[in-house]
Scaffold this motif. Sequence first.
Motif, PDB file in Angstrom:
ATOM      1  N   GLU A 109     -54.371 -17.155   2.957  1.00 50.33           N
ATOM      2  CA  GLU A 109     -52.966 -17.318   2.589  1.00 50.33           C
ATOM      3  C   GLU A 109     -52.175 -16.117   3.084  1.00 50.33           C
ATOM      4  O   GLU A 109     -52.665 -14.989   3.075  1.00 50.33           O
ATOM      5  N   LEU A 110     -50.954 -16.378   3.527  1.00 52.87           N
ATOM      6  CA  LEU A 110     -50.085 -15.319   4.045  1.00 52.87           C
ATOM      7  C   LEU A 110     -48.769 -15.358   3.289  1.00 52.87           C
ATOM      8  O   LEU A 110     -48.502 -16.273   2.525  1.00 52.87           O
ATOM      9  N   ARG A 111     -47.932 -14.359   3.580  1.00 54.37           N
ATOM     10  CA  ARG A 111     -46.551 -14.412   3.122  1.00 54.37           C
ATOM     11  C   ARG A 111     -45.682 -14.669   4.346  1.00 54.37           C
ATOM     12  O   ARG A 111     -46.025 -14.253   5.452  1.00 54.37           O
ATOM     13  N   ALA A 112     -44.576 -15.352   4.115  1.00 50.96           N
ATOM     14  CA  ALA A 112     -43.657 -15.591   5.222  1.00 50.96           C
ATOM     15  C   ALA A 112     -42.257 -15.210   4.779  1.00 50.96           C
ATOM     16  O   ALA A 112     -41.884 -15.434   3.632  1.00 50.96           O
ATOM     17  N   ALA A 113     -41.490 -14.587   5.678  1.00 51.77           N
ATOM     18  CA  ALA A 113     -40.088 -14.277   5.381  1.00 51.77           C
ATOM     19  C   ALA A 113     -39.240 -15.425   5.893  1.00 51.77           C
ATOM     20  O   ALA A 113     -39.344 -15.819   7.053  1.00 51.77           O
ATOM     21  N   VAL A 114     -38.408 -15.969   4.986  1.00 53.53           N
ATOM     22  CA  VAL A 114     -37.637 -17.164   5.308  1.00 53.53           C
ATOM     23  C   VAL A 114     -36.155 -16.859   5.115  1.00 53.53           C
ATOM     24  O   VAL A 114     -35.773 -16.176   4.163  1.00 53.53           O
ATOM     25  N   ASN A 115     -35.345 -17.345   6.031  1.00 54.24           N
ATOM     26  CA  ASN A 115     -33.896 -17.162   5.939  1.00 54.24           C
ATOM     27  C   ASN A 115     -33.366 -17.780   4.644  1.00 54.24           C
ATOM     28  O   ASN A 115     -33.644 -18.938   4.341  1.00 54.24           O
ATOM     29  N   ASN A 116     -32.608 -16.988   3.870  1.00 57.46           N
ATOM     30  CA  ASN A 116     -32.102 -17.467   2.575  1.00 57.46           C
ATOM     31  C   ASN A 116     -31.282 -18.740   2.694  1.00 57.46           C
ATOM     32  O   ASN A 116     -31.338 -19.606   1.833  1.00 57.46           O
ATOM     33  N   LYS A 117     -30.497 -18.827   3.766  1.00 56.23           N
ATOM     34  CA  LYS A 117     -29.557 -19.951   3.856  1.00 56.23           C
ATOM     35  C   LYS A 117     -30.220 -21.221   4.367  1.00 56.23           C
ATOM     36  O   LYS A 117     -30.240 -22.241   3.697  1.00 56.23           O
ATOM     37  N   ASN A 118     -30.778 -21.160   5.583  1.00 59.48           N
ATOM     38  CA  ASN A 118     -31.261 -22.421   6.175  1.00 59.48           C
ATOM     39  C   ASN A 118     -32.768 -22.604   6.032  1.00 59.48           C
ATOM     40  O   ASN A 118     -33.329 -23.564   6.534  1.00 59.48           O
ATOM     41  N   LYS A 119     -33.419 -21.675   5.332  1.00 54.99           N
ATOM     42  CA  LYS A 119     -34.864 -21.747   5.072  1.00 54.99           C
ATOM     43  C   LYS A 119     -35.706 -21.694   6.342  1.00 54.99           C
ATOM     44  O   LYS A 119     -36.880 -22.055   6.347  1.00 54.99           O
ATOM     45  N   ALA A 120     -35.087 -21.293   7.455  1.00 56.15           N
ATOM     46  CA  ALA A 120     -35.868 -21.174   8.695  1.00 56.15           C
ATOM     47  C   ALA A 120     -36.796 -19.973   8.580  1.00 56.15           C
ATOM     48  O   ALA A 120     -36.452 -18.954   7.979  1.00 56.15           O
ATOM     49  N   LEU A 121     -37.953 -20.112   9.162  1.00 63.60           N
ATOM     50  CA  LEU A 121     -38.955 -19.053   9.104  1.00 63.60           C
ATOM     51  C   LEU A 121     -38.560 -17.920  10.047  1.00 63.60           C
ATOM     52  O   LEU A 121     -38.143 -18.160  11.181  1.00 63.60           O
ATOM     53  N   SER A 169     -63.720 -24.698  11.410  1.00 64.71           N
ATOM     54  CA  SER A 169     -65.167 -24.623  11.178  1.00 64.71           C
ATOM     55  C   SER A 169     -65.449 -25.178   9.780  1.00 64.71           C
ATOM     56  O   SER A 169     -64.541 -25.255   8.947  1.00 64.71           O
ATOM     57  N   ASP A 170     -66.707 -25.542   9.507  1.00 63.69           N
ATOM     58  CA  ASP A 170     -67.048 -26.112   8.195  1.00 63.69           C
ATOM     59  C   ASP A 170     -66.627 -25.170   7.072  1.00 63.69           C
ATOM     60  O   ASP A 170     -66.063 -25.574   6.062  1.00 63.69           O
ATOM     61  N   CYS A 171     -66.929 -23.898   7.303  1.00 58.93           N
ATOM     62  CA  CYS A 171     -66.604 -22.866   6.319  1.00 58.93           C
ATOM     63  C   CYS A 171     -65.106 -22.824   6.031  1.00 58.93           C
ATOM     64  O   CYS A 171     -64.669 -22.789   4.887  1.00 58.93           O
ATOM     65  N   ASN A 172     -64.338 -22.821   7.123  1.00 56.45           N
ATOM     66  CA  ASN A 172     -62.888 -22.733   6.977  1.00 56.45           C
ATOM     67  C   ASN A 172     -62.299 -24.009   6.383  1.00 56.45           C
ATOM     68  O   ASN A 172     -61.317 -23.960   5.649  1.00 56.45           O
ATOM     69  N   ARG A 173     -62.917 -25.156   6.696  1.00 51.19           N
ATOM     70  CA  ARG A 173     -62.418 -26.413   6.130  1.00 51.19           C
ATOM     71  C   ARG A 173     -62.632 -26.398   4.612  1.00 51.19           C
ATOM     72  O   ARG A 173     -61.773 -26.822   3.847  1.00 51.19           O
ATOM     73  N   ALA A 174     -63.765 -25.848   4.203  1.00 54.50           N
ATOM     74  CA  ALA A 174     -64.043 -25.745   2.764  1.00 54.50           C
ATOM     75  C   ALA A 174     -63.012 -24.833   2.099  1.00 54.50           C
ATOM     76  O   ALA A 174     -62.493 -25.138   1.024  1.00 54.50           O
ATOM     77  N   ARG A 175     -62.681 -23.726   2.767  1.00 51.42           N
ATOM     78  CA  ARG A 175     -61.667 -22.805   2.222  1.00 51.42           C
ATOM     79  C   ARG A 175     -60.314 -23.504   2.096  1.00 51.42           C
ATOM     80  O   ARG A 175     -59.610 -23.364   1.111  1.00 51.42           O
ATOM     81  N   TRP A 176     -59.968 -24.252   3.136  1.00 48.21           N
ATOM     82  CA  TRP A 176     -58.672 -24.941   3.159  1.00 48.21           C
ATOM     83  C   TRP A 176     -58.614 -26.010   2.069  1.00 48.21           C
ATOM     84  O   TRP A 176     -57.620 -26.136   1.350  1.00 48.21           O
ATOM     85  N   ASP A 184     -60.181 -25.986  -0.647  1.00 45.06           N
ATOM     86  CA  ASP A 184     -60.094 -25.258  -1.901  1.00 45.06           C
ATOM     87  C   ASP A 184     -58.646 -24.837  -2.189  1.00 45.06           C
ATOM     88  O   ASP A 184     -58.156 -24.965  -3.309  1.00 45.06           O
ATOM     89  N   ILE A 185     -57.979 -24.354  -1.133  1.00 45.80           N
ATOM     90  CA  ILE A 185     -56.568 -23.956  -1.292  1.00 45.80           C
ATOM     91  C   ILE A 185     -55.735 -25.165  -1.715  1.00 45.80           C
ATOM     92  O   ILE A 185     -54.919 -25.097  -2.630  1.00 45.80           O
ATOM     93  N   LEU A 186     -55.985 -26.305  -1.058  1.00 48.60           N
ATOM     94  CA  LEU A 186     -55.197 -27.508  -1.365  1.00 48.60           C
ATOM     95  C   LEU A 186     -55.466 -28.010  -2.779  1.00 48.60           C
ATOM     96  O   LEU A 186     -54.575 -28.497  -3.462  1.00 48.60           O
ATOM     97  N   ILE A 216     -48.782 -27.934  -2.274  1.00 49.27           N
ATOM     98  CA  ILE A 216     -48.137 -27.413  -1.067  1.00 49.27           C
ATOM     99  C   ILE A 216     -46.790 -26.833  -1.493  1.00 49.27           C
ATOM    100  O   ILE A 216     -46.020 -27.470  -2.196  1.00 49.27           O
ATOM    101  N   PRO A 217     -46.525 -25.590  -1.116  1.00 46.93           N
ATOM    102  CA  PRO A 217     -45.339 -24.923  -1.645  1.00 46.93           C
ATOM    103  C   PRO A 217     -44.035 -25.503  -1.099  1.00 46.93           C
ATOM    104  O   PRO A 217     -43.983 -25.963   0.031  1.00 46.93           O
ATOM    105  N   LYS A 218     -42.989 -25.453  -1.961  1.00 47.40           N
ATOM    106  CA  LYS A 218     -41.646 -25.794  -1.510  1.00 47.40           C
ATOM    107  C   LYS A 218     -41.101 -24.599  -0.739  1.00 47.40           C
ATOM    108  O   LYS A 218     -41.476 -23.476  -1.032  1.00 47.40           O
ATOM    109  N   PRO A 219     -40.138 -24.751   0.179  1.00 42.19           N
ATOM    110  CA  PRO A 219     -39.601 -26.030   0.618  1.00 42.19           C
ATOM    111  C   PRO A 219     -40.369 -26.595   1.798  1.00 42.19           C
ATOM    112  O   PRO A 219     -40.046 -27.671   2.276  1.00 42.19           O
ATOM    113  N   ALA A 220     -41.374 -25.872   2.257  1.00 37.58           N
ATOM    114  CA  ALA A 220     -42.052 -26.339   3.459  1.00 37.58           C
ATOM    115  C   ALA A 220     -43.428 -25.706   3.548  1.00 37.58           C
ATOM    116  O   ALA A 220     -43.713 -24.710   2.891  1.00 37.58           O
ATOM    117  N   LEU A 221     -44.231 -26.321   4.378  1.00 38.03           N
ATOM    118  CA  LEU A 221     -45.549 -25.769   4.663  1.00 38.03           C
ATOM    119  C   LEU A 221     -45.425 -24.970   5.956  1.00 38.03           C
ATOM    120  O   LEU A 221     -45.047 -25.513   6.994  1.00 38.03           O
TER     121      LEU A 221
END
Length: 556
Positions: A140-152, A214-221, A223-225, A230-235
């Motif tokens: 999981e990461l953090r993303a900075a998103v524009n306050n107004k148009n929610k663009a990444l 990879s199998d390992c990463n699919r299992a991690r993903w 698990d996350i799901l 899935i977070p608002k407003p976008a993935l």
Amino acid sequence: MIHDIATHLSTLTAVQNVVVQGTKVVVTVNIDDNLYTLEVNLGGRFPSSLPKIYLVRAADYGLLPHVCWEGEVCYNDGEGVCIDITQQKEIAEHALTKAIDVLSKQGDEDFYDEFEGYWNKQDTIQPVYSLIEPGDKVRELRAAVNNKNKALIAFLPGEEDTLPNNEYAFLHKCTSRRTEMRAFYLPLESCIQPPLPGQPIEIDILENIVDLLSDCNRARWDDILKHNNIPKPALYLLLSQPRPGGGRSLFGITVPFANSWLKNSAGEKYKHTVTPLSINHHTPEFLIQRSGGYQDIAGIKIAIIGAGSVGGRIAEFMAMCGIRDLTLIDGDIYSIDNLYRHVLDSRHVETNKAKALASQLRSHFPYISITTKPEFINDPTSCFDNYDVIIDVTGDPTFSRRLNTKHREIQRTSKPLLLTVWLEALGLGGHVVLSDGLTEGCLHCLYHENGKEGLWNQYAFIESGQSVTRNLTGCGGAFTPYSAMDAAKTAEMAARMLINRLRNLTTKDHYCFWRGDDALAKSERMSTSDWYKKLGKAKTDAIDLHKGCSLCRQTA
Ligand SMILES: [Zn+2]
């Protein structure tokens, strides 16, 4: 003219047929028994720039490295091209030959090395920054998103990444007045293909992506799901896939918010538009390499004593070369008097020079760590701890000689390199002595006169005994006249000498200098030294220092 060019192109071995259509020459070429139709476009900026060459019906050929989806053959990156516009036939021939060369060297590997180029050509592409080091684990990461148009705006670094320093200005630009959102990094095991031109990415791409984990990463993903909606407003997804030539290609997508993954409760697929993201890489390795710095010296620790006009520029060069651990030592306060020859801008006036320089460098260079010592050094012994290199730019010969003596006296088999740097007044020149403290060659060598230790530097360019300082306001305002260019030239020479030594490109040079013009000195009625005059006839800048130095050549 265009018909002359067409006739000329028809003489090339691979060319089977040539037709002129307006400003284009359409040629059929045979490459390894495959026929290709190429349009050599002689309109536009030709002959001032190389002609664009298009492969007709490029999509029919599937994956072709260095051929854009719209068919343009990328046979030249435009760097270093100098064109004689009177030789149009030769220019067209050169271009077509290069394009044929590109088409004859085909392989999937090349294509996937160029993946980012194809991906980034999409019409709806959104550029974003990534401060993430692309590893091989889903996270999981953090993303900075524009306050107004929610663009990444940017994928932000987490604990697993190399963090920029707190004062780094661009990170503030990315994050101030932005909202932080959750985002995810998914490294693919094998490669996806970019969509065809004009074709939007379908939501199905998400299934393809998960299949390529990879199998390992699919299992991690999974698990996350399972544990997180899935977070608002976008993935926001940062993706990577292997580059056959090394490293990983980075790309990304944004999918609008959905309560579940791909399908609604009735089992129907969402018809979301997927926005492709092009990634501006922002990692230490990428930025340093991309700007001509050196990864191999990133771990070197350097202390710079003196943050004046020369020291400031040396510090800047060190940072630009990729040095990431600096200590800046200076007790002096930056004054308005130095504004026209110092790297510091006016915001730093009345601030300690070492602190001000550190602050300016931290704001410019994300991955630099700087310690400051806002003090003058009285005891040179304390200078040699913990550093690989000490750069003395105090311009104080008394201190420099004491430091040099202490450096010699340290009883260790491995010592920091000592670089002593100073410049001459009135544009006469600059000097650098590089000493390892173990082998012959040191600052002391310069102070020998006919085999005896003397008071004056025998290698000075100004004749000893003259006062070079000037003042504009009375005794208290005395200063040494030299220009920003003199400071920059001396700093550049010192930096180059040191970097070459650190990178093992040179091993034995211990003294270098530059010798400037004496016109200014003459106009000020200052005499230059015999050494300066003698050097005027010398062709080399490699001088073997005085033999018989009592510090470094006792055994000679
Ligand atoms: Zn010596």
